[in-house]
Write an enzyme that holds these catalytic residues in place. Structure first.
Site, PDB file in Angstrom:
ATOM      1  N   THR A  39      46.725  77.495  82.740  1.00  0.00           N
ATOM      2  CA  THR A  39      45.397  77.989  82.386  1.00  0.00           C
ATOM      3  C   THR A  39      45.538  79.144  81.431  1.00  0.00           C
ATOM      4  OG1 THR A  39      43.610  79.414  83.140  1.00  0.00           O
ATOM      5  CG2 THR A  39      45.431  79.138  84.636  1.00  0.00           C
ATOM      6  N   ASP A  67      43.367  81.158  80.906  1.00  0.00           N
ATOM      7  CA  ASP A  67      42.583  82.274  81.454  1.00  0.00           C
ATOM      8  C   ASP A  67      43.337  83.090  82.492  1.00  0.00           C
ATOM      9  OD1 ASP A  67      40.316  81.653  79.938  1.00  0.00           O
ATOM     10  OD2 ASP A  67      39.682  80.141  81.388  1.00  0.00           O
ATOM     11  N   ARG A  87      30.706 100.875  61.664  1.00  0.00           N
ATOM     12  CA  ARG A  87      30.050  99.811  62.407  1.00  0.00           C
ATOM     13  C   ARG A  87      30.601  99.686  63.809  1.00  0.00           C
ATOM     14  NH1 ARG A  87      31.040  94.988  58.279  1.00  0.00           N
ATOM     15  NH2 ARG A  87      29.205  95.275  56.979  1.00  0.00           N
ATOM     16  N   MET A 138      37.807  84.556  75.298  1.00  0.00           N
ATOM     17  CA  MET A 138      37.636  83.565  76.348  1.00  0.00           C
ATOM     18  C   MET A 138      37.653  84.213  77.736  1.00  0.00           C
ATOM     19  SD  MET A 138      39.586  80.175  75.067  1.00  0.00           S
ATOM     20  CE  MET A 138      41.117  81.060  75.199  1.00  0.00           C
ATOM     21  N   ARG A 174      35.435  82.630  81.220  1.00  0.00           N
ATOM     22  CA  ARG A 174      34.110  82.409  81.814  1.00  0.00           C
ATOM     23  C   ARG A 174      33.981  83.060  83.173  1.00  0.00           C
ATOM     24  NH1 ARG A 174      32.852  76.313  79.949  1.00  0.00           N
ATOM     25  NH2 ARG A 174      33.134  76.817  77.759  1.00  0.00           N
ATOM     26  N   ARG A 221      28.249  94.149  64.591  1.00  0.00           N
ATOM     27  CA  ARG A 221      28.589  92.767  64.278  1.00  0.00           C
ATOM     28  C   ARG A 221      29.373  92.158  65.427  1.00  0.00           C
ATOM     29  NH1 ARG A 221      25.583  93.572  60.906  1.00  0.00           N
ATOM     30  NH2 ARG A 221      25.683  93.354  58.639  1.00  0.00           N
ATOM     31  N   HIS A 244      38.138  78.821  69.706  1.00  0.00           N
ATOM     32  CA  HIS A 244      39.272  77.942  69.967  1.00  0.00           C
ATOM     33  C   HIS A 244      40.587  78.406  69.361  1.00  0.00           C
ATOM     34  CE1 HIS A 244      36.108  75.307  71.319  1.00  0.00           C
ATOM     35  NE2 HIS A 244      37.023  74.578  71.892  1.00  0.00           N
TER      36      HIS A 244
END
Lengths: 341, 341, 341, 341
Positions: D125, D127, D162, D169, D171, D265, D271
């Site tokens: 994974t 993640d 800025r 990534m 979730r 921004r 990906h």
């Protein structure tokens, strides 16, 4: 048409990108067929070849090296070499050749064309020392690798109050040293075109240390002290009591340490500069060279070489490139000298 | 002389390399002094400046961004802007300006010179869309970053049988898309100069899937379908039931997925393309631009801009660069089309 | 508290990340003050120090080297060294030290703590040969650089039918060779822990050539043939007729060429491996070491060293790390041997 | 034995390195044979496979993606899926499976083993949110790519005053945000584990601007404001008058701009984080996972998964990994908070 392709001389990132572009355009636009000769001129001389089509060139654009292999074989140094080529091309039904290589490979290409074996050349030299083209592919990759190494060495020089000598490629021309030295913020750049005065180098090094910074010296492998190679004979001894000369970078580091009393180290970048994936610049240049080389073959415009002029790819007689070496001119070296010391 | 330096417009790797070269040569060779104006034309308009000498430029060669800051301030859009500049330059004893920037910055530089405020320009645009110079610094860095991203996406497209759309910078000119697409082996490249036929794009994508490979489509942010912007209105809905238009890349991925039934994803590279350390190519180009800009100031050759012609740095009238945009010509796009599908 | 910080020994990417984390947390969370000692133990011995606060550590996270400088000064090898430290700490009002360094630096830290000068250690070695911690920062960066070089060399070996020997750092432990060789897909990996049989190496090389591929041999600088250093005396002569020994990599390439008749080249990576920006892994590890080191000082938990155990940062007695070298165990080497030949 | 290998779930650099290690050791040390199932569990369910031997794994170590393809097919969601697997394995003479994948793939592996189809798992994974292993391969590559992007964005933020929001990534777990944010020197890091207070984020941003620096905010795609998803409904309109929600990064940049008046921004890395060549760390980890997975199969130790504990590769019951998600614990997040603002 049935066209043979070969790659000669030293490794150079971008060779596969040229081959791919030649084949992709040759097949899709012109309907040509291809033969892949192995290992430079050895392929046509010994009749060693393999299939070269869309399948063989798939995925090779980003890959370093050459799928065709390379060698320094010269058919003019082999008894009956040219006749063997003529015979092998006939046997394989090959109408023309695309030869991708440096001075030697292109020199052969020119002579063969003169003798009726039609060749189009694609210039290749990591050293950027071929005339008649603004740049050759592979050069930007070599400069990039050398520049990244110099970036890394700055902090270690600074933290350890050391002089660091970086030896880069360039036996006869100092282009890699010049560009990577400019890009890496070197404090001295030494090139083969300009014999250096070791005392002047030492002055720059000392000046740099006096400002509480640490010097980086970039030296082309072919750079020489003004006294010539005799200067390089010295009596440094290794752990076994043997006298050694490990190249100009090592010599220079030893000289600097002896003369300044400051710890000095040499890094010899070597073959890392000429392998691996090409930069985006080199991939685009190599691809465009390939596209225009197959155009030239299709136009039967033999004895020519593709070349970069500004942003355009043009064709020039091969002898324009091989007549003499393109060395660093004094005004370009003078640009770099602004940053010395 | 006492010379003011400023950087205007969007970020662009190499700005610091120009500033460093200007100052290093100006101080060491000509004995000039420098003033660093802050944030583009805002600096001279508002009189905001700081010291700019050897100490300020130390170590900045490899650094992205600009030590002077930037803005899009235009003195001609500010009441009394030009008079303010005149007054502030006089107060600071500044004899001339070096303005590093794109079309807008250079346009101001030209007008100011015409009105007696002497300026030398250094062209800067990540998009490579300025005329009169072969390349601008920053472009090679942007292409390199985009090309590396495309390299990474190939394997993920392949492994997951997906179409991947990569949106790169380029509102009015497709140079970054063209070069990064060529370098990355894209299967379709879409640029603002050539409105695209979505059905043709879909055909390329389907052809690629039929060969059991996965397509990569590189699209400039300013590319448009041949029907124009109206085409882009659609009814894609997000998780909250809202209709959305997230840019051409996202639109294109959705269209491809709808029309082919193949999973498609968009990657929008964004600001990553314009930040960070410049490539070796851009460092050398920016450094040479800086060296030649200070020469031009020293020669009092104002209203000129430095430019790259082949391998030489030359001076051209600023208006040559700003008259019209340098877009991708049809023959360069045709080179890339060989690889479509 | 008022805390002195110093960095000792060879260069190692991540030193600045440690310093920054120590100071950021020390100031923001604990309200401590800092003194930056120059050049390792030379700083406290000679009383050479400078301010070290939020301003000094700004922007240093990604930078290689150390803003504090380094040296190999050992207070126990200097007459009155320890007393000088005691005196200088008192004069500066320094309550405790954080010493970032390898075996030597930590050894001093331990002894000083025993003599009542409170020190917390942060382990540092590019070679990963310190016990009591899973990894040290800098090691991942060195492995990454070596691995990228090996990636580049594969294609050039292949295209030119050459054996390439890559000499990496590691005098006493082969960790860099092991990890970069595994990562780079080396065909042979040689480490100091396991004297090698040159005939077995040659067999692997020949086997590789027989499969029409070209071998990459990764060798740690401290690796030795099973016959010992005597084996290395040879009579290779350079262009000046001098006998030379340029290190194990050069020796090995010459041996392979002599014994196999295949062209062989050595690349000695050298100092490039220890300079420049740290990898993300090393930046995170170094940052966490810094955060936990200042916690230890705040807890007055002296004579300890921070260490990585799994994903946790823990504190261990310094002597656990310095008692003996952490070398490559046979089972780890056996993992790599699967890929030999 | 005859062993089937498959890769399931999202892309992850290092998959090919696992496959190569499994096959190289399986063939050379144990004399096993291999079958390569295509596209995750789709392969054994539909009986789609191909040869998998030394030739197929040559050169794949540095390549991203997976030569076996991947999918999210779950045999337990397909009528007769498990029976189909049983039948296809018998038909191909496959004795055991190695399944490389994340929570879903491993969950299937566990169930199949319980039903008599012997599987060994390899955790995968990007993640890093699988329990029972310190790290999974692919994570270090994702962190490295995100960290390099943040490095690039610092200078552009600074030069243009800025705020830049980088969406990475993650979730359900904030590991990539945490590590890349620490490595990149982010001023705020937002993770799914800790709902954020937008007003607190704005305070950090304003504090940063007050110190004349520009903030970088790293946000995991799954991070949420403390008010929950309802907060995200807003009325930002695009050029076509449509309301849009483009993800948390875009939302956050808009909020910051509205609340602070400072240009902001968003960059959504997407990906690019999961494709391309693995880092050296991931190549070594993936290779070791592969070596130990084939050992486990050879030992008939099914229902187990290889895992990293410290520096050792061990075997753990698959259910230890899939029982619950490994999220960022409060004490790790607290480490990062030291650097906020």
């Amino acid at each position: 048409m049935r066209i043979g392709v070969l790659t000669g001389g030293g490794d150079c990132p971008g060779l596969n990108a040229v081959i791919r572009a030649v084949v992709r355009k040759g097949v899709a636009v012109y309907g040509h067929e291809f033969v892949g000769f192995r290992d430079g001129w050895r392929g046509p001389v010994e009749g060693v070849s393999g299939p070269l089509g869309i399948d063989q060139v798939r995925g090779i654009l980003p890959r370093g090296g050459t799928i065709l292999g390379s060698s320094r074989t010269n058919p003019y140094k082999i008894e009956g070499g040219v006749d063997a080529i003529r015979k092998n091309l006939a046997a394989l039904g090959v109408d023309a050749l695309i030869a991708i290589g440096g001075e030697d490979t292109l020199g052969v290409a020119k002579k063969l064309t003169d003798e009726g074996i039609p060749v189009v050349g694609v210039p290749k030299t990591i050293d950027n020392d071929l005339n008649a083209t603004d740049y050759t592919f592979g050069f930007d990759t070599a400069v990039t690798i050398a520049s990244e190494a110099i970036d890394r060495l700055h902090t270690t020089a600074e933290s350890h109050h050391r002089a660091l000598v970086v030896e880069v490629m360039g036996r006869h021309a100092g282009w890699i040293a010049l560009h990577s030295g400019l890009s890496g913020g070197a404090n001295v750049i030494l090139v083969p075109e300009r014999p250096f005065d070791i005392e002047q180098v030492v002055k720059h090094v000392e000046h740099r240390f006096e400002s509480h910074y640490a010097p980086i010296i970039v030296v082309a492998e072919g750079a020489m002290p003004s006294g010539g190679a005799e200067q390089l004979r010295n009596d440094k001894k290794d752990a076994f009591g043997h006298v050694q000369f490990g190249g100009i970078g090592t010599w220079l580091a030893a000289e600097i340490e002896t003369r300044t009393g400051k710890e000095s180290r040499a890094v010899v970048l070597g073959h890392v500069q000429r392998g691996g994936t090409p930069t985006a610049f080199d991939r685009v240049l190599a691809t465009r060279f390939g596209l225009h080389a197959i155009d030239a073959v299709n136009d039967k415009d033999f004895g020519k070489m593709v070349a970069l002029h500004g942003t355009a790819i043009v064709r020039v007689p091969i002898e324009e490139a091989t007549a003499e070496l393109k060395t660093v001119p004094p005004e370009r070296y003078a640009e770099a000298e602004v940053f010395f010391g």
